[in-house]
Design an enzyme around this catalytic site. Sequence first.
Site, PDB file in Angstrom:
ATOM      1  N   GLY A  93      -4.897  -1.667   4.890  1.00  0.00           N
ATOM      2  CA  GLY A  93      -4.077  -2.781   4.406  1.00  0.00           C
ATOM      3  C   GLY A  93      -4.714  -4.137   4.691  1.00  0.00           C
ATOM      4  N   ARG A  94      -5.234  -4.305   5.902  1.00  0.00           N
ATOM      5  CA  ARG A  94      -5.786  -5.618   6.277  1.00  0.00           C
ATOM      6  C   ARG A  94      -7.191  -5.829   5.740  1.00  0.00           C
ATOM      7  NH1 ARG A  94      -4.657  -2.236  10.370  1.00  0.00           N
ATOM      8  NH2 ARG A  94      -6.314  -1.482  11.741  1.00  0.00           N
ATOM      9  N   LYS A 129       9.408  -0.478  14.327  1.00  0.00           N
ATOM     10  CA  LYS A 129       9.979  -0.166  13.000  1.00  0.00           C
ATOM     11  C   LYS A 129      11.056   0.906  13.130  1.00  0.00           C
ATOM     12  CE  LYS A 129       5.803  -0.856  10.177  1.00  0.00           C
ATOM     13  NZ  LYS A 129       4.842  -0.210   9.278  1.00  0.00           N
ATOM     14  N   GLU A 147      -4.666  -6.394  14.833  1.00  0.00           N
ATOM     15  CA  GLU A 147      -4.174  -5.070  14.425  1.00  0.00           C
ATOM     16  C   GLU A 147      -5.314  -4.053  14.484  1.00  0.00           C
ATOM     17  OE1 GLU A 147      -2.382  -3.948  10.382  1.00  0.00           O
ATOM     18  OE2 GLU A 147      -0.585  -4.535  11.456  1.00  0.00           O
ATOM     19  N   HIS A 206      -4.802 -32.241  18.485  1.00  0.00           N
ATOM     20  CA  HIS A 206      -3.668 -33.008  19.004  1.00  0.00           C
ATOM     21  C   HIS A 206      -2.539 -32.085  19.449  1.00  0.00           C
ATOM     22  CE1 HIS A 206      -5.505 -36.768  17.688  1.00  0.00           C
ATOM     23  NE2 HIS A 206      -6.008 -36.024  16.721  1.00  0.00           N
ATOM     24  N   LYS A 210       0.834  -1.198   0.000  1.00  0.00           N
ATOM     25  CA  LYS A 210       0.000   0.000   0.000  1.00  0.00           C
ATOM     26  C   LYS A 210       0.875   1.255   0.000  1.00  0.00           C
ATOM     27  CE  LYS A 210      -3.514   2.367   2.705  1.00  0.00           C
ATOM     28  NZ  LYS A 210      -4.432   2.349   3.847  1.00  0.00           N
ATOM     29  N   GLU A 270      10.460  -4.668   4.589  1.00  0.00           N
ATOM     30  CA  GLU A 270      10.534  -6.070   4.147  1.00  0.00           C
ATOM     31  C   GLU A 270      10.254  -6.178   2.651  1.00  0.00           C
ATOM     32  OE1 GLU A 270       8.890  -4.880   6.724  1.00  0.00           O
ATOM     33  OE2 GLU A 270       8.868  -6.268   8.424  1.00  0.00           O
TER      34      GLU A 270
END
Length: 554
Positions: free
Chosen positions: A267-268, A512, A353, A384, A206, A212
């Site tokens: 973004g999400r 960050k 978030e 399990h 975005k 990253e």
Amino acid sequence: MTGISSTPQWKALEADAAKLTRVPMRDLFEGDAGRFGRYSIEAAGLFLDYSKNKLTDEVVDHLLALAVAADVEGRRAAMFAGEAINATEDRAVLHVALRAAATDAYSTAGEDVSAAVRAELKKMKGFCGRIHQGVFKGYSGKALDTVVNIGIGGSDLGPQMAVAALQPFWLGGRRTFFVSNVDGQHLAAVLDEVDPERTLFIIASKTFTTQETMTNAKSARAWFLENGGGEGDIAKHFVALSTNTEAVAAFGIDKENMFQFWNWVGGRYSLWSAIGLSIALQVGFHNFEKLLAGARRMDEHFKTAPLAQNMPVMLALICVWNRNFIGASAHAILPYDQHLARLPAYLQQADMESNGKRVGADGSVVAHATGPVLFGEPGTNGQHAFYQLLHQGTDIVSADFIAPAISQRALGDHHEKLLSNFLAQTEALMRGKTEAEVRDELSRESKTNAEINALAPHKVFPGDRPTNSILMERLEPETLGGLIALYEHKIFVEGVVWGINSFDQWGVELGKVLAREILPEIAAAGEEKPQAKAHDASTNGLINKINAIRRKGG
Ligand code: F6P
């Protein structure tokens, strides 16, 4: 609404919870044949059963009154109207406009957004067509049958989850990889798998500034140039999905190869936008449109259904009940469908978030708990691993069980077994097993009294663990779209009740900034660095330890 916990509606719920402490959920089912019918909702191809929560009609009434006190309907109207409800970033929240019907018109700040959305979808459709027909070719003339999506957070988790979920709809011969981590091993492993002549890199960000993604994008570009591609071929192999035209151009990606979205898309909440290009390329644009249509059905339901029959509203209110009044601090997402393996990770970002906030709209610290810790794994794997704690741990963990009634890949009696586990778990979590039942069982196994006394406490299940069950006929693009939109709106309603802004994410910033400061202090392999002194003793000590290892190992 920071003060929601001092309202009479909140107090009424506290009193309800106190009254219900000693009422086991199994008793609420006894003699109430209508409980399942009353506490279930069907909408947009989904069926929600919320009867296995510690609810009574009184609790439901009080939860609905709480929603009214928090002005859920007013805030919902404000969101759909394009008001800047993301106040700390002064932005509208209009992901619903991305999946609107052709006749819908959404706008914000007096500006129509629907035309731009339609134009971008048309551009994506055209691009998918050219890729699928092999018209858009790589530098050596080969069709591009492989996609590497480079992005992180919302620019990765949504498309990755949807591509995995829709595996039965993949177009033959096509492959999609996702690279997110700045750990170079992630990109390196993917590059080992792909052929530069047939690979399209999608740089999804975005902001187009995320460390990253930019690092991975630059390394992918360098790899492409080292492996046969030339500078002039970049346009054939790199496209960008972003809101930041200048940064995309500065990276060297042609404007023609950029698919845009807008700052009113969080973004999400962005998989419905250009960020969904990797989905459309892998399953076909027609299936991407079905995904949007499924979400649109849920939007319509959310917008129009009365609160008591509104699936996202009720799911949110139950979460509030469990979190704030029953004491559940964690919530498990348990899809009984292997293709939904990435749903928990996707919802972790969407929920945590959004609602991992401690300050209300007016800037004061809220006096109540907000978003729970989310986690999950597909069933039956989780059974399990961590279900032991769900059944007998000291914390109450609420859970959503999600399953299609019909599998996309029927194989023998696998799906019947999967479904029987799904149902058994929710029943066991609700009913538990009393000490009397355990003792009776052990005595029928001819255990001695001493053995029974020793074993019984370990075999008791307290029950009363709250669960929701979400069913669909099949997991397909429409139902997946509805499911994701259900959670998006649920998260929004919770945020409204808790009086927080679900659409900013200031909490990701501090780390960050510090990482940028620390980066020049990390030694390159074999490099001698001065002792770190600028931080706390632990951080200095760790930097020095790492640098000592890297100097020797270089
Ligand atoms: O760091 C958090 C975050 O800002 C998320 O909200 C977002 O989804 C992710 O980073 C990626 O951001 P971008 O799409 O701008 O690269």
